[in-house]
Design a protein around this motif. Sequence first.
Motif, PDB file in Angstrom:
ATOM      1  N   SER A 483       0.844  -1.196   0.000  1.00 46.14           N
ATOM      2  CA  SER A 483       0.000   0.000   0.000  1.00 46.14           C
ATOM      3  C   SER A 483       0.878   1.244   0.000  1.00 46.14           C
ATOM      4  CB  SER A 483      -0.908   0.004   1.236  1.00 46.14           C
ATOM      5  OG  SER A 483      -1.803  -1.091   1.203  1.00 46.14           O
ATOM      6  N   TYR A 484       0.534   2.189  -0.876  1.00 44.70           N
ATOM      7  CA  TYR A 484       1.317   3.418  -0.995  1.00 44.70           C
ATOM      8  C   TYR A 484       0.420   4.640  -0.852  1.00 44.70           C
ATOM      9  CZ  TYR A 484       5.302   0.703  -2.644  1.00 44.70           C
ATOM     10  OH  TYR A 484       6.343  -0.187  -2.742  1.00 44.70           O
ATOM     11  N   LEU A 485       0.981   5.661  -0.232  1.00 43.00           N
ATOM     12  CA  LEU A 485       0.295   6.945  -0.100  1.00 43.00           C
ATOM     13  C   LEU A 485       1.200   8.023  -0.672  1.00 43.00           C
ATOM     14  CD1 LEU A 485      -2.312   8.260   1.202  1.00 43.00           C
ATOM     15  CD2 LEU A 485      -0.769   8.996   3.020  1.00 43.00           C
ATOM     16  N   ALA A 486       0.698   8.736  -1.686  1.00 39.87           N
ATOM     17  CA  ALA A 486       1.416   9.882  -2.232  1.00 39.87           C
ATOM     18  C   ALA A 486       0.957  11.131  -1.498  1.00 39.87           C
ATOM     19  CB  ALA A 486       1.150  10.023  -3.727  1.00 39.87           C
ATOM     20  N   ALA A 487       1.876  11.996  -1.194  1.00 34.95           N
ATOM     21  CA  ALA A 487       1.570  13.263  -0.527  1.00 34.95           C
ATOM     22  C   ALA A 487       2.412  14.351  -1.172  1.00 34.95           C
ATOM     23  CB  ALA A 487       1.866  13.164   0.972  1.00 34.95           C
ATOM     24  N   MET A 488       2.138  15.575  -0.819  1.00 39.19           N
ATOM     25  CA  MET A 488       2.933  16.677  -1.344  1.00 39.19           C
ATOM     26  C   MET A 488       3.196  17.691  -0.250  1.00 39.19           C
ATOM     27  SD  MET A 488       0.323  19.081  -3.544  1.00 39.19           S
ATOM     28  CE  MET A 488       1.504  20.417  -3.500  1.00 39.19           C
ATOM     29  N   THR A 489       4.222  18.457  -0.447  1.00 37.80           N
ATOM     30  CA  THR A 489       4.584  19.494   0.503  1.00 37.80           C
ATOM     31  C   THR A 489       4.947  20.758  -0.255  1.00 37.80           C
ATOM     32  OG1 THR A 489       6.193  20.179   2.176  1.00 37.80           O
ATOM     33  CG2 THR A 489       6.945  18.609   0.551  1.00 37.80           C
ATOM     34  N   ALA A 500       6.923  16.158  -4.083  1.00 35.85           N
ATOM     35  CA  ALA A 500       6.043  15.015  -3.861  1.00 35.85           C
ATOM     36  C   ALA A 500       6.786  13.953  -3.065  1.00 35.85           C
ATOM     37  CB  ALA A 500       5.569  14.440  -5.191  1.00 35.85           C
ATOM     38  N   LEU A 501       6.027  13.205  -2.258  1.00 36.95           N
ATOM     39  CA  LEU A 501       6.590  12.132  -1.459  1.00 36.95           C
ATOM     40  C   LEU A 501       5.743  10.881  -1.618  1.00 36.95           C
ATOM     41  CD1 LEU A 501       6.393  14.936   0.604  1.00 36.95           C
ATOM     42  CD2 LEU A 501       8.333  13.659   1.513  1.00 36.95           C
ATOM     43  N   VAL A 523       9.934   3.638   4.910  1.00 38.68           N
ATOM     44  CA  VAL A 523       8.608   4.246   5.076  1.00 38.68           C
ATOM     45  C   VAL A 523       8.411   5.347   4.034  1.00 38.68           C
ATOM     46  CG1 VAL A 523       7.053   5.452   6.649  1.00 38.68           C
ATOM     47  CG2 VAL A 523       8.633   3.713   7.532  1.00 38.68           C
ATOM     48  N   CYS A 524       9.278   6.332   4.042  1.00 37.81           N
ATOM     49  CA  CYS A 524       9.254   7.372   3.008  1.00 37.81           C
ATOM     50  C   CYS A 524      10.196   6.903   1.902  1.00 37.81           C
ATOM     51  CB  CYS A 524       9.703   8.718   3.576  1.00 37.81           C
ATOM     52  SG  CYS A 524       9.582  10.077   2.403  1.00 37.81           S
ATOM     53  N   VAL A 525       9.628   6.269   0.876  1.00 40.96           N
ATOM     54  CA  VAL A 525      10.441   5.555  -0.102  1.00 40.96           C
ATOM     55  C   VAL A 525      10.848   6.417  -1.299  1.00 40.96           C
ATOM     56  CG1 VAL A 525       9.474   3.329   0.548  1.00 40.96           C
ATOM     57  CG2 VAL A 525       8.377   4.657  -1.270  1.00 40.96           C
ATOM     58  N   PHE A 526      10.277   7.613  -1.409  1.00 35.14           N
ATOM     59  CA  PHE A 526      10.607   8.454  -2.563  1.00 35.14           C
ATOM     60  C   PHE A 526      10.314   9.910  -2.252  1.00 35.14           C
ATOM     61  CE2 PHE A 526       9.034  10.688  -6.393  1.00 35.14           C
ATOM     62  CZ  PHE A 526      10.184  10.659  -7.162  1.00 35.14           C
ATOM     63  N   LYS A 527      11.232  10.773  -2.673  1.00 34.05           N
ATOM     64  CA  LYS A 527      11.025  12.223  -2.659  1.00 34.05           C
ATOM     65  C   LYS A 527      11.379  12.742  -4.043  1.00 34.05           C
ATOM     66  CE  LYS A 527      12.091  13.024   2.244  1.00 34.05           C
ATOM     67  NZ  LYS A 527      12.970  13.755   3.192  1.00 34.05           N
ATOM     68  N   SER A 528      10.480  13.502  -4.624  1.00 32.24           N
ATOM     69  CA  SER A 528      10.719  14.011  -5.968  1.00 32.24           C
ATOM     70  C   SER A 528      11.683  15.183  -5.935  1.00 32.24           C
ATOM     71  CB  SER A 528       9.394  14.470  -6.595  1.00 32.24           C
ATOM     72  OG  SER A 528       9.001  15.717  -6.038  1.00 32.24           O
ATOM     73  N   HIS A 558       2.443   5.035 -11.629  1.00 36.48           N
ATOM     74  CA  HIS A 558       2.831   6.392 -11.977  1.00 36.48           C
ATOM     75  C   HIS A 558       2.329   7.372 -10.922  1.00 36.48           C
ATOM     76  CE1 HIS A 558       2.975   4.346 -15.953  1.00 36.48           C
ATOM     77  NE2 HIS A 558       4.092   5.035 -16.028  1.00 36.48           N
ATOM     78  N   LEU A 559       3.195   8.311 -10.600  1.00 38.95           N
ATOM     79  CA  LEU A 559       2.865   9.367  -9.646  1.00 38.95           C
ATOM     80  C   LEU A 559       2.882  10.687 -10.399  1.00 38.95           C
ATOM     81  CD1 LEU A 559       4.369   9.869  -6.078  1.00 38.95           C
ATOM     82  CD2 LEU A 559       4.065  11.784  -7.625  1.00 38.95           C
ATOM     83  N   TYR A 560       1.777  11.427 -10.306  1.00 38.14           N
ATOM     84  CA  TYR A 560       1.650  12.732 -10.949  1.00 38.14           C
ATOM     85  C   TYR A 560       1.579  13.801  -9.867  1.00 38.14           C
ATOM     86  CZ  TYR A 560       0.562   9.753 -14.903  1.00 38.14           C
ATOM     87  OH  TYR A 560       0.624   8.787 -15.866  1.00 38.14           O
ATOM     88  N   PHE A 561       2.234  14.919 -10.120  1.00 37.35           N
ATOM     89  CA  PHE A 561       2.424  15.926  -9.077  1.00 37.35           C
ATOM     90  C   PHE A 561       2.289  17.315  -9.683  1.00 37.35           C
ATOM     91  CE2 PHE A 561       6.007  18.195  -6.639  1.00 37.35           C
ATOM     92  CZ  PHE A 561       5.122  18.747  -5.738  1.00 37.35           C
ATOM     93  N   LEU A 562       1.363  18.084  -9.147  1.00 30.43           N
ATOM     94  CA  LEU A 562       1.102  19.464  -9.595  1.00 30.43           C
ATOM     95  C   LEU A 562       1.448  20.459  -8.508  1.00 30.43           C
ATOM     96  CD1 LEU A 562      -0.415  21.803 -11.240  1.00 30.43           C
ATOM     97  CD2 LEU A 562      -2.462  21.041 -10.000  1.00 30.43           C
TER      98      LEU A 562
END
Length: 583
Positions: A483-489, A500-501, A523-528, A558-562
């Motif tokens: 399970s993955y959760l995309a978030a943004m800061t 994006a994270l 836990v935090c597996v990716f930072k754009s 795919h992760l999309y980030f605006l």
Amino acid sequence: MSKTMNIKIIAISGLIFSLTCLSCSDESEAPALPSTSFIYATFEDGSGFFIPDKPAPYDETITIPVDYHYPLESDNLTDMSRMRIRAYEPVAVSGASGVTDLTKPQQISITTADGVTRSHTVVGKVRKLSEAKILSFKLQSPDVEGWILNDKTTVGIVAGNMDVSHRQPLITVSPHATISPDPSQYQDFSKPVTYSVTAEDGTRVDWTIKAITPRKVPSGIRKNSAKLLWYKSLEELGLYGNIPPVTGDALAHLTTSISVSGDYLLVNTRTLADKYLNRFDGSIAGVLPTSAEHIGSLRNFFSATDQAGNILITNLSPNDNAGIIAGTLRIYKWKSVKDAAPVKFIEWKHDFSGSPSIGRKMSITGSIDNDALIFVCAGNTNATILVWKVKGGVLQSQTPEKISYPLTGQQIAWSQTCDVQAVSPDETANWFISGYGSIASRDNSTLVCYNPRTNTVIGNVPLSASGFCTPGSIDFAKFNKTSYLAAMTLNPEVVTNGMALLYNVTKPVALSTLPTDADYADVCVFKSSIIDCNTLFLNGNKTGDVALKVSDDGYKMHLYFLVTNAGIAAYEFDCIDTEHLMD
């Protein structure tokens, strides 16, 4: 230099090392050397390394193959007229002193460690490479990697829903080999394509490029598989009123949401009919069919899509009063980006006291063709979440259920913006909630996993410790049993840029992991990369969005980030087990 040559040099280097060690060891302990030992040839300057085509003991004539090009990858033709013949100590070679012309037979004598001398004729022979391999393969714009299979004559591709029926490949082959047909030609890779690779010596090997269903890594994304597919600025997408944009541009701050419908990425700009992009390359593919009742800064406020690609667009209530009863929330539905007959799906007049803010964010879990939950958070209402339920494709009520989120610990009451994502349409499933207060700061935001039935917080991202704030945009997806959760800061001080994270939320309690913890990278597996806003317009409304989409074949996500006023980035992850592709 080819892989075959590398292996050969390593093997011979090891032998040189062994013989050298023998010559330096105590004479009483050294094993007897063979009656004749290795010789080798180099160029005049000592570069290159070429050994006889047959091992010792040598025949009367010794042939030394010399590569046609040196270095192998270069176009430099080898000059065998200026070579040197050498031997490993304690073996000695004589008769071809100094620079030797190996284009002609040369007489030499080889004296071994036991003192025995033998005469030989040595001559060089041009050796052309026989390797006819495809060394690397990918489709371009956007990239699709090709994987060389164990049979060494097949390249496998995994399209992940991309259209590969008219694509140009980028292919590298063995040094000095040729390939046909010309790789600059476009091919239909939705079916097997054959390329013939011809080596320098004329050896020909046919290679097949085809779709494969490879093994997957045990769970989640393949480590280091993240890559940027594309980035488009809002200026490139024509989402400013003036190109280039100018101070006071009428469309500044109005591009606030993105969502995936099939092969398209819908981009919501409030006073325009939404554009949709090819989600694999970012090119503009069309405009969502709309009429006057759907368009307006407050009418076309936010869009979201479900798992089936249905599109919902909401107005902003109670601000939008033009032609409707004050305080009414309206949500319209499109079946796809090409649906020319959208319908009104929800109409609800709010019953809050005061001036709530409803419609700034919306999300859908599941499919409204079957079972789904539709979330709209109500601002300025002491953290109320509005939930509409769909069962068997039927909206259960125009009136939403109201869930009051408990405010404890670091959790705060959002003033305007909050996003909710559920794990599934099951009413007992966990929710993820992200929001921020009247000021988006590191200490005035929240990102939690919450169970609405037990009314408990399971995990809470330590935003302040992490050094960023989360302004209320998240998305959830299950990919390869994870399970993955995309978030943004956004930068809370200046609000000029965003990032994006991606969190692994298979165990939601792990959201509480501190960045200093040894397991934080799990836990935090990716930072754009950071996306910067247009220098003309800071992101004063603190808006942006993220979206996750898993390919139908389950191999890619795919992760999309605006970032509002800046642009949109698309990242790709895969779960392909590249070490055991077809085992």
